[in-house]
Design a protein around this motif. Structure first.
Motif, PDB file in Angstrom:
ATOM      1  N   ARG A  15       0.880  -1.177   0.000  1.00 39.71           N
ATOM      2  CA  ARG A  15       0.000   0.000   0.000  1.00 39.71           C
ATOM      3  C   ARG A  15       0.910   1.217   0.000  1.00 39.71           C
ATOM      4  O   ARG A  15       1.810   1.339   0.835  1.00 39.71           O
ATOM      5  CB  ARG A  15      -0.877   0.011   1.240  1.00 39.71           C
ATOM      6  CG  ARG A  15      -1.935  -1.073   1.256  1.00 39.71           C
ATOM      7  CD  ARG A  15      -3.207  -0.644   0.547  1.00 39.71           C
ATOM      8  NE  ARG A  15      -3.919   0.398   1.273  1.00 39.71           N
ATOM      9  CZ  ARG A  15      -4.951   1.067   0.787  1.00 39.71           C
ATOM     10  NH1 ARG A  15      -5.362   0.827  -0.454  1.00 39.71           N
ATOM     11  NH2 ARG A  15      -5.565   1.978   1.498  1.00 39.71           N
ATOM     12  N   GLU A  16       0.689   2.161  -0.958  1.00 39.75           N
ATOM     13  CA  GLU A  16       1.557   3.332  -1.062  1.00 39.75           C
ATOM     14  C   GLU A  16       0.727   4.600  -1.216  1.00 39.75           C
ATOM     15  O   GLU A  16      -0.390   4.580  -1.757  1.00 39.75           O
ATOM     16  CB  GLU A  16       2.504   3.195  -2.264  1.00 39.75           C
ATOM     17  CG  GLU A  16       3.531   2.096  -2.120  1.00 39.75           C
ATOM     18  CD  GLU A  16       4.523   2.091  -3.269  1.00 39.75           C
ATOM     19  OE1 GLU A  16       4.630   3.136  -3.971  1.00 39.75           O
ATOM     20  OE2 GLU A  16       5.205   1.066  -3.467  1.00 39.75           O
ATOM     21  N   LYS A  17       1.334   5.694  -0.721  1.00 40.26           N
ATOM     22  CA  LYS A  17       0.693   7.001  -0.859  1.00 40.26           C
ATOM     23  C   LYS A  17       1.272   7.709  -2.081  1.00 40.26           C
ATOM     24  O   LYS A  17       2.483   7.804  -2.246  1.00 40.26           O
ATOM     25  CB  LYS A  17       0.951   7.833   0.399  1.00 40.26           C
ATOM     26  CG  LYS A  17       0.169   9.141   0.434  1.00 40.26           C
ATOM     27  CD  LYS A  17       0.399   9.872   1.762  1.00 40.26           C
ATOM     28  CE  LYS A  17      -0.430  11.148   1.831  1.00 40.26           C
ATOM     29  NZ  LYS A  17      -0.216  11.864   3.117  1.00 40.26           N
ATOM     30  N   TYR A  18       0.367   8.207  -2.924  1.00 39.41           N
ATOM     31  CA  TYR A  18       0.795   8.923  -4.138  1.00 39.41           C
ATOM     32  C   TYR A  18      -0.151  10.105  -4.342  1.00 39.41           C
ATOM     33  O   TYR A  18      -1.366   9.941  -4.421  1.00 39.41           O
ATOM     34  CB  TYR A  18       0.761   7.988  -5.353  1.00 39.41           C
ATOM     35  CG  TYR A  18       1.303   8.598  -6.624  1.00 39.41           C
ATOM     36  CD1 TYR A  18       2.663   8.550  -6.906  1.00 39.41           C
ATOM     37  CD2 TYR A  18       0.455   9.217  -7.543  1.00 39.41           C
ATOM     38  CE1 TYR A  18       3.176   9.101  -8.077  1.00 39.41           C
ATOM     39  CE2 TYR A  18       0.959   9.776  -8.706  1.00 39.41           C
ATOM     40  CZ  TYR A  18       2.314   9.717  -8.977  1.00 39.41           C
ATOM     41  OH  TYR A  18       2.817  10.275 -10.120  1.00 39.41           O
ATOM     42  N   ASN A  19       0.447  11.314  -4.383  1.00 38.73           N
ATOM     43  CA  ASN A  19      -0.353  12.549  -4.539  1.00 38.73           C
ATOM     44  C   ASN A  19      -1.476  12.631  -3.502  1.00 38.73           C
ATOM     45  O   ASN A  19      -2.651  12.872  -3.820  1.00 38.73           O
ATOM     46  CB  ASN A  19      -0.948  12.646  -5.941  1.00 38.73           C
ATOM     47  CG  ASN A  19       0.100  12.970  -6.994  1.00 38.73           C
ATOM     48  OD1 ASN A  19       1.200  13.416  -6.670  1.00 38.73           O
ATOM     49  ND2 ASN A  19      -0.242  12.748  -8.253  1.00 38.73           N
ATOM     50  N   ASP A  20      -1.103  12.390  -2.249  1.00 37.55           N
ATOM     51  CA  ASP A  20      -2.023  12.511  -1.109  1.00 37.55           C
ATOM     52  C   ASP A  20      -3.142  11.470  -1.094  1.00 37.55           C
ATOM     53  O   ASP A  20      -4.127  11.629  -0.366  1.00 37.55           O
ATOM     54  CB  ASP A  20      -2.645  13.921  -1.067  1.00 37.55           C
ATOM     55  CG  ASP A  20      -1.609  15.011  -0.880  1.00 37.55           C
ATOM     56  OD1 ASP A  20      -0.622  14.749  -0.167  1.00 37.55           O
ATOM     57  OD2 ASP A  20      -1.785  16.108  -1.450  1.00 37.55           O
ATOM     58  N   SER A  21      -3.011  10.406  -1.885  1.00 38.61           N
ATOM     59  CA  SER A  21      -4.004   9.332  -1.868  1.00 38.61           C
ATOM     60  C   SER A  21      -3.295   7.995  -1.727  1.00 38.61           C
ATOM     61  O   SER A  21      -2.157   7.833  -2.182  1.00 38.61           O
ATOM     62  CB  SER A  21      -4.826   9.339  -3.159  1.00 38.61           C
ATOM     63  OG  SER A  21      -5.555  10.544  -3.287  1.00 38.61           O
TER      64      SER A  21
ATOM     65  N   PHE B 123       8.603  -1.180 -12.220  1.00 40.26           N
ATOM     66  CA  PHE B 123       7.282  -0.950 -12.815  1.00 40.26           C
ATOM     67  C   PHE B 123       6.239  -1.136 -11.721  1.00 40.26           C
ATOM     68  O   PHE B 123       6.255  -2.144 -11.011  1.00 40.26           O
ATOM     69  CB  PHE B 123       7.010  -1.931 -13.955  1.00 40.26           C
ATOM     70  CG  PHE B 123       7.900  -1.720 -15.153  1.00 40.26           C
ATOM     71  CD1 PHE B 123       7.541  -0.835 -16.153  1.00 40.26           C
ATOM     72  CD2 PHE B 123       9.097  -2.410 -15.281  1.00 40.26           C
ATOM     73  CE1 PHE B 123       8.359  -0.649 -17.249  1.00 40.26           C
ATOM     74  CE2 PHE B 123       9.918  -2.243 -16.363  1.00 40.26           C
ATOM     75  CZ  PHE B 123       9.539  -1.346 -17.356  1.00 40.26           C
ATOM     76  N   LYS B 124       5.299  -0.181 -11.615  1.00 41.29           N
ATOM     77  CA  LYS B 124       4.292  -0.240 -10.566  1.00 41.29           C
ATOM     78  C   LYS B 124       2.889  -0.047 -11.145  1.00 41.29           C
ATOM     79  O   LYS B 124       2.661   0.826 -11.968  1.00 41.29           O
ATOM     80  CB  LYS B 124       4.534   0.835  -9.496  1.00 41.29           C
ATOM     81  CG  LYS B 124       5.793   0.610  -8.683  1.00 41.29           C
ATOM     82  CD  LYS B 124       5.902   1.664  -7.583  1.00 41.29           C
ATOM     83  CE  LYS B 124       7.135   1.418  -6.696  1.00 41.29           C
ATOM     84  NZ  LYS B 124       7.240   2.397  -5.596  1.00 41.29           N
ATOM     85  N   ILE B 125       1.972  -0.910 -10.686  1.00 38.58           N
ATOM     86  CA  ILE B 125       0.549  -0.756 -11.008  1.00 38.58           C
ATOM     87  C   ILE B 125      -0.148  -0.171  -9.784  1.00 38.58           C
ATOM     88  O   ILE B 125      -0.095  -0.768  -8.699  1.00 38.58           O
ATOM     89  CB  ILE B 125      -0.084  -2.116 -11.381  1.00 38.58           C
ATOM     90  CG1 ILE B 125       0.558  -2.686 -12.645  1.00 38.58           C
ATOM     91  CG2 ILE B 125      -1.586  -1.982 -11.566  1.00 38.58           C
ATOM     92  CD1 ILE B 125       0.054  -4.076 -13.006  1.00 38.58           C
ATOM     93  N   PHE B 126      -0.798   0.989  -9.967  1.00 37.72           N
ATOM     94  CA  PHE B 126      -1.526   1.638  -8.869  1.00 37.72           C
ATOM     95  C   PHE B 126      -3.014   1.439  -9.090  1.00 37.72           C
ATOM     96  O   PHE B 126      -3.554   1.808 -10.128  1.00 37.72           O
ATOM     97  CB  PHE B 126      -1.216   3.144  -8.843  1.00 37.72           C
ATOM     98  CG  PHE B 126       0.178   3.495  -8.442  1.00 37.72           C
ATOM     99  CD1 PHE B 126       0.471   3.889  -7.139  1.00 37.72           C
ATOM    100  CD2 PHE B 126       1.221   3.429  -9.367  1.00 37.72           C
ATOM    101  CE1 PHE B 126       1.771   4.216  -6.765  1.00 37.72           C
ATOM    102  CE2 PHE B 126       2.508   3.752  -9.008  1.00 37.72           C
ATOM    103  CZ  PHE B 126       2.794   4.146  -7.702  1.00 37.72           C
ATOM    104  N   MET B 127      -3.661   0.848  -8.087  1.00 43.17           N
ATOM    105  CA  MET B 127      -5.113   0.598  -8.149  1.00 43.17           C
ATOM    106  C   MET B 127      -5.778   1.246  -6.942  1.00 43.17           C
ATOM    107  O   MET B 127      -5.354   1.028  -5.803  1.00 43.17           O
ATOM    108  CB  MET B 127      -5.400  -0.916  -8.161  1.00 43.17           C
ATOM    109  CG  MET B 127      -4.804  -1.652  -9.341  1.00 43.17           C
ATOM    110  SD  MET B 127      -5.696  -1.343 -10.865  1.00 43.17           S
ATOM    111  CE  MET B 127      -7.214  -2.212 -10.528  1.00 43.17           C
ATOM    112  N   ASP B 128      -6.855   2.006  -7.207  1.00 39.30           N
ATOM    113  CA  ASP B 128      -7.553   2.634  -6.087  1.00 39.30           C
ATOM    114  C   ASP B 128      -8.969   2.090  -5.929  1.00 39.30           C
ATOM    115  O   ASP B 128      -9.763   2.599  -5.147  1.00 39.30           O
ATOM    116  CB  ASP B 128      -7.623   4.145  -6.267  1.00 39.30           C
ATOM    117  CG  ASP B 128      -8.365   4.539  -7.530  1.00 39.30           C
ATOM    118  OD1 ASP B 128      -8.665   3.665  -8.341  1.00 39.30           O
ATOM    119  OD2 ASP B 128      -8.626   5.745  -7.701  1.00 39.30           O
ATOM    120  N   VAL B 129      -9.333   1.065  -6.688  1.00 38.12           N
ATOM    121  CA  VAL B 129     -10.650   0.438  -6.563  1.00 38.12           C
ATOM    122  C   VAL B 129     -10.544  -0.706  -5.581  1.00 38.12           C
ATOM    123  O   VAL B 129      -9.870  -1.707  -5.835  1.00 38.12           O
ATOM    124  CB  VAL B 129     -11.145  -0.075  -7.941  1.00 38.12           C
ATOM    125  CG1 VAL B 129     -12.525  -0.684  -7.801  1.00 38.12           C
ATOM    126  CG2 VAL B 129     -11.168   1.080  -8.948  1.00 38.12           C
TER     127      VAL B 129
END
Length: 455
Positions: free
Chosen positions: A373-379, A447-453
């Motif tokens: 779990r990572e924080k990116y642009n305050d999310s 390489f990173k996949i960011f998912m917020d769903v």
């Protein structure tokens, strides 16, 4: 930052400026240029009275009305062919005039302030007759008759001139912008007809400039896409021709019996099978990318537990990495991380990242496969990452272009592949509402996949 003036503000300023200039010029022309021309017809009642009758009336008021001889002498001096002036009694009797043939005036015309005006022909071409009666003093009246061409009706001339001048001034001020819009239109047409090198020159500091910049940006992107398409045709021709040529070559050898043993024949068939599978893999990538590029793709979302998914993938792929002289390291968080995604598509994205690392990692290195779990642009996002040590150094341009369609580095041309793997990853993740990133961490490529769903 340079100030950008809004186009509507410029047009409003041009309109206001044009109004002021048009009014000033119209008044100037009326008073100093056209005035003598407009007044040369000796017409309207007010002009006749002010310029011809009023001075006479003033003189008569200062004279003795009972001295008819002196009055007549004065009238003789003021004689004119275009108007007749009479000093009359209330009953219409003429005391003095500049036309001695007329001895009386109809007494119904003798009334202070009475005026008449009429055209003397049906066409009304300024031939008029004007009469007026004013009280002088001591029971005497001044009556005059004017017959001639009236002054042009110029009550609206200033307005008409102002409108015409406004139109001229306004269009003069905005003409360059209108021409610029025409240039934008012709440039867009040229781009639409295939001249992708055409660009709109940048002018002004308003929405027209912003529009031109957007058109140029669009043209650059289309030109880039066209270049990629041409490269794609070249690359795909090469990539398909090579294995196809190999397959056809071995088929020809088999047909002509150019093998010495069954073992050699089996080797030929095995090679043909591998090349056929490679061709199928490439065609599958092309089909997959085409499907993902359409906007009507339907996702079958399910809740996926990323830790469990990563374990299964790592177990399936570990042997392949070992055979390539690589080690696959799996790192999972203690917490459970769930996302809502299409299982098949998301698994395809993860496998593509691992396949990319398998092809281009340096021998004897470790490929790290992590969930976090990572924080990116305050999310906060659920993140799946794959990092490896590449065979050759990776430049900033490579990192920016990794996810572009059909992008391949020079070294990767020696590797088998369609060049669509990472593009497919980007499209899959985009359809899920996430995004992908590539970066360098020391010697590693990540390489990173960011998912917020989330489930």
């Amino acid at each position: 930052m340079k100030r950008i003036f809004k186009l509507r503000s410029e047009l409003a300023f041009s309109a206001v400026f044009s109004v002021i200039i048009s009014l000033v010029l119209a008044v100037f022309l009326r008073e100093f240029v056209l005035g003598s021309f407009l007044n040369s017809y000796n017409g309207t009642p007010e002009y006749i009275y002010k310029n011809m009758i009023a001075p006479v009336e003033q003189d008569l008021k200062n004279m003795d009305m009972n001295n008819s001889g002196k009055l007549q002498k004065y009238m003789d001096r003021e004689y004119s062919m275009t108007y007749f002036i009479f000093v009359v009694r209330k009953d219409g009797g003429v005391i003095a005039s500049n036309n001695r043939e007329i001895k009386s005036i109809d007494n119904d015309q003798i009334e202070n302030g009475k005026r008449t005006f009429k055209f003397l022909n049906a066409h009304r071409d300024n031939l008029v007759k004007i009469t007026r009666c004013d009280y002088l003093k001591d029971g005497y009246y001044l009556y005059y008759i004017y017959t001639g061409y009236g002054k042009l009706d110029n009550s609206n001339i200033v307005g008409v001139m102002a409108i015409l001048i406004f139109i001229i001034v306004f269009f003069t001020l905005i003409w360059k912008r209108i021409s610029y819009i025409s240039k934008i239109k012709s440039t867009v047409r040229s781009i639409a007809e295939g001249d992708l090198s055409e660009r709109v020159p940048l002018k002004y500091k308003n929405e027209l400039r912003e529009l031109s910049e957007d058109i140029n940006y669009m043209a650059s992107r289309i030109e880039g896409e066209e270049k990629n398409r041409n490269e794609f045709l070249t690359n795909i021709s090469h990539d398909l021709r090579t294995p196809l040529t190999t397959i056809l070559g071995y088929i020809d050898m088999i047909k002509n019996g150019k093998y010495d043993s069954k073992r050699e024949l089996e080797d030929y068939i095995d090679i043909m099978n591998k090349k056929g599978l490679y061709l199928k893999s490439m065609l599958d990538d092309f089909f997959e990318y085409s499907k993902l590029s359409s906007k009507d793709i339907i996702l079958e979302r399910q809740c996926l537990e990323l830790n469990e998914l990563a374990r299964q993938v790592a177990e399936e792929e570990e042997d392949e990495f070992i055979r390539k002289g690589l080690k696959l390291s799996l790192k999972l968080p203690q917490e459970s991380i769930g996302i809502k995604a299409d299982p098949n598509l998301f698994l395809r994205a993860v496998n593509n990242l691992l396949s990319n690392a398998l092809k281009y990692s340096k021998d004897g290195t470790i490929v790290e496969f992590n969930v976090s779990r990572e924080k990116y642009n305050d999310s906060f996002y659920s993140v799946v990452s794959v990092s490896n040590v590449p065979e050759t150094p990776v430049g900033d341009e490579d990192i920016e272009n990794f996810f572009e369609r059909l992008y391949k580095g020079d070294l990767s041309r020696k590797k088998e592949g369609s060049g669509l793997g990472l593009s497919i990853v980007r499209e899959i993740v985009k359809h899920h509402g996430g995004f992908v990133k590539a970066c360098r961490e020391n010697e590693k490529l990540v390489f990173k996949i960011f998912m917020d769903v989330k489930c």
